[in-house]
Scaffold this motif. Structure first.
Motif, short mmCIF file in Angstrom:
data_model
loop_
_atom_site.label_atom_id
_atom_site.label_comp_id
_atom_site.label_asym_id
_atom_site.label_seq_id
_atom_site.Cartn_x
_atom_site.Cartn_y
_atom_site.Cartn_z
N TYR A 93 0.89 -1.16 0.11
CA TYR A 93 -0.38 0.04 0.16
C TYR A 93 0.59 1.52 -0.02
N ASP A 94 2.04 1.30 0.69
CA ASP A 94 2.70 2.35 1.07
C ASP A 94 3.69 2.65 -0.42
N ASP A 95 3.63 1.36 -1.35
CA ASP A 95 3.99 2.35 -2.68
C ASP A 95 2.78 3.52 -4.13
N LEU A 96 2.32 3.47 -3.15
CA LEU A 96 1.28 4.54 -4.05
C LEU A 96 0.99 5.84 -2.98
N PRO A 97 1.11 7.52 -3.60
CA PRO A 97 0.89 7.75 -2.47
C PRO A 97 -0.83 7.89 -1.65
N ALA A 98 -1.30 7.11 -3.29
CA ALA A 98 -3.29 7.19 -2.34
C ALA A 98 -3.49 6.02 -1.73
N PHE A 99 -2.75 5.56 -1.49
CA PHE A 99 -2.89 4.25 -0.52
C PHE A 99 -2.98 4.61 1.47
N SER A 100 -1.79 5.56 1.20
CA SER A 100 -0.76 6.16 2.11
C SER A 100 -1.69 7.30 2.68
N PHE A 101 -2.65 8.23 1.68
CA PHE A 101 -3.31 9.09 2.17
C PHE A 101 -4.20 8.61 3.08
N PHE A 102 -5.08 7.00 2.33
CA PHE A 102 -5.84 6.94 2.91
C PHE A 102 -5.86 5.95 3.95
N LEU A 103 -4.73 5.79 4.26
CA LEU A 103 -4.76 4.92 6.10
C LEU A 103 -4.45 5.92 6.50
N THR A 147 -13.48 11.55 4.95
CA THR A 147 -13.70 10.38 4.50
C THR A 147 -13.81 10.25 3.07
N ILE A 148 -14.91 10.78 2.36
CA ILE A 148 -14.51 10.78 1.34
C ILE A 148 -14.36 11.01 0.41
N ALA A 149 -13.19 12.43 0.79
CA ALA A 149 -12.04 12.58 -0.30
C ALA A 149 -10.96 11.33 -0.39
N ALA A 150 -10.56 10.41 0.60
CA ALA A 150 -9.82 9.57 0.91
C ALA A 150 -10.50 8.51 -0.20
N ALA A 151 -11.87 7.88 0.14
CA ALA A 151 -12.00 6.35 -0.49
C ALA A 151 -12.04 7.30 -2.04
N SER A 152 -12.63 8.30 -2.29
CA SER A 152 -12.37 8.21 -3.88
C SER A 152 -10.95 8.27 -4.75
N ALA A 153 -10.11 9.11 -3.43
CA ALA A 153 -8.59 8.86 -4.25
C ALA A 153 -7.96 7.30 -4.66
#
Length: 212
Positions: A93-103, A147-153
């Motif tokens: 997951y930490d290979d992608l910034p969007a997933f890091s932001f999500f976490l 939450t919506i911003a993280a989920a959408s990304a």
């Protein structure tokens, strides 16, 4: 008025008029106090306590969904069984910034939900208190946006992982990293569930803040 003379003295008898007697009686009579009683109506708004209880239950459900999303994303890591001397095929997951932001966003939402439970309990004990309810409404609105911003990304990256994009020469990786894609997809679904619960919490707070 009668007048008579006796031994050189004049005696004047004054008869008190009825009007004078009435005024004197009115002046000396104690004031009459008329007490009016008004029936105290039972306080309306018992439904607000039910709304507060439902709010507390929804917050517990949102905690479960947000924690599940954060834990699933944070433990997502898959290494393919085949590798070369110089390359090892691994997806995390930490290979992608969007997933890091999500976490990070899901961790913040989970922490907020845990901290909001005491305020929700206060709303149950004092259903007519507007202060705690207004505070929850403000922070719930902030959290639903986060939450919506993280989920959408994260959903956008999951879509690319499943389908790829031929125009940008991005290949779909879910055929190889099946477990990785399943886990991140589940985390995204849990995050959207948390976002929907946040929306319900905002609506409940709006109803609870009504005066009538």
């Amino acid at each position: 008025m009668d007048s008579s003379k006796s031994s050189g003295e004049t005696t004047i008898n004054i008869t008190e008029s009825r009007s004078t007697k009435g005024k004197a009686a009115a002046a000396t009579a104690p004031p009459t106090i008329v007490a009016t009683t008004k029936a105290i109506e039972p306080q309306k708004g018992g439904w607000k306590k039910g709304v507060a209880i439902f709010d507390f239950i929804l917050r517990l459900c949102a905690i479960t969904a947000a924690l599940a999303a954060a834990a699933t994303m944070g433990t997502t890591d898959q290494t393919l069984p085949f590798f070369t001397q110089f390359f090892q095929f691994q997806a995390s997951y930490d290979d992608l910034p969007a997933f890091s932001f999500f976490l990070i966003a899901m961790a913040i939402a989970s922490g907020y939900l845990v901290l909001s439970l005491p305020f929700s309990i206060v709303c149950i004990v004092r259903p007519h208190a507007a202060g705690p309810r207004l505070l929850l409404l403000i922070f719930d609105t902030v959290m639903v946006a986060l939450t919506i911003a993280a989920a959408s990304a994260a959903a956008a990256i999951v879509y690319l992982a499943h389908n790829g994009n031929s125009n940008t020469n991005w290949n779909a990786i879910c055929q190889q990293f099946t477990d990785f894609c399943q886990r991140v997809s589940g985390a995204v679904v849990a995050s959207f569930v948390a976002a929907v619960i946040f929306m319900f919490l905002i609506v409940l707070s709006g109803f609870a803040l009504r005066k009538h």
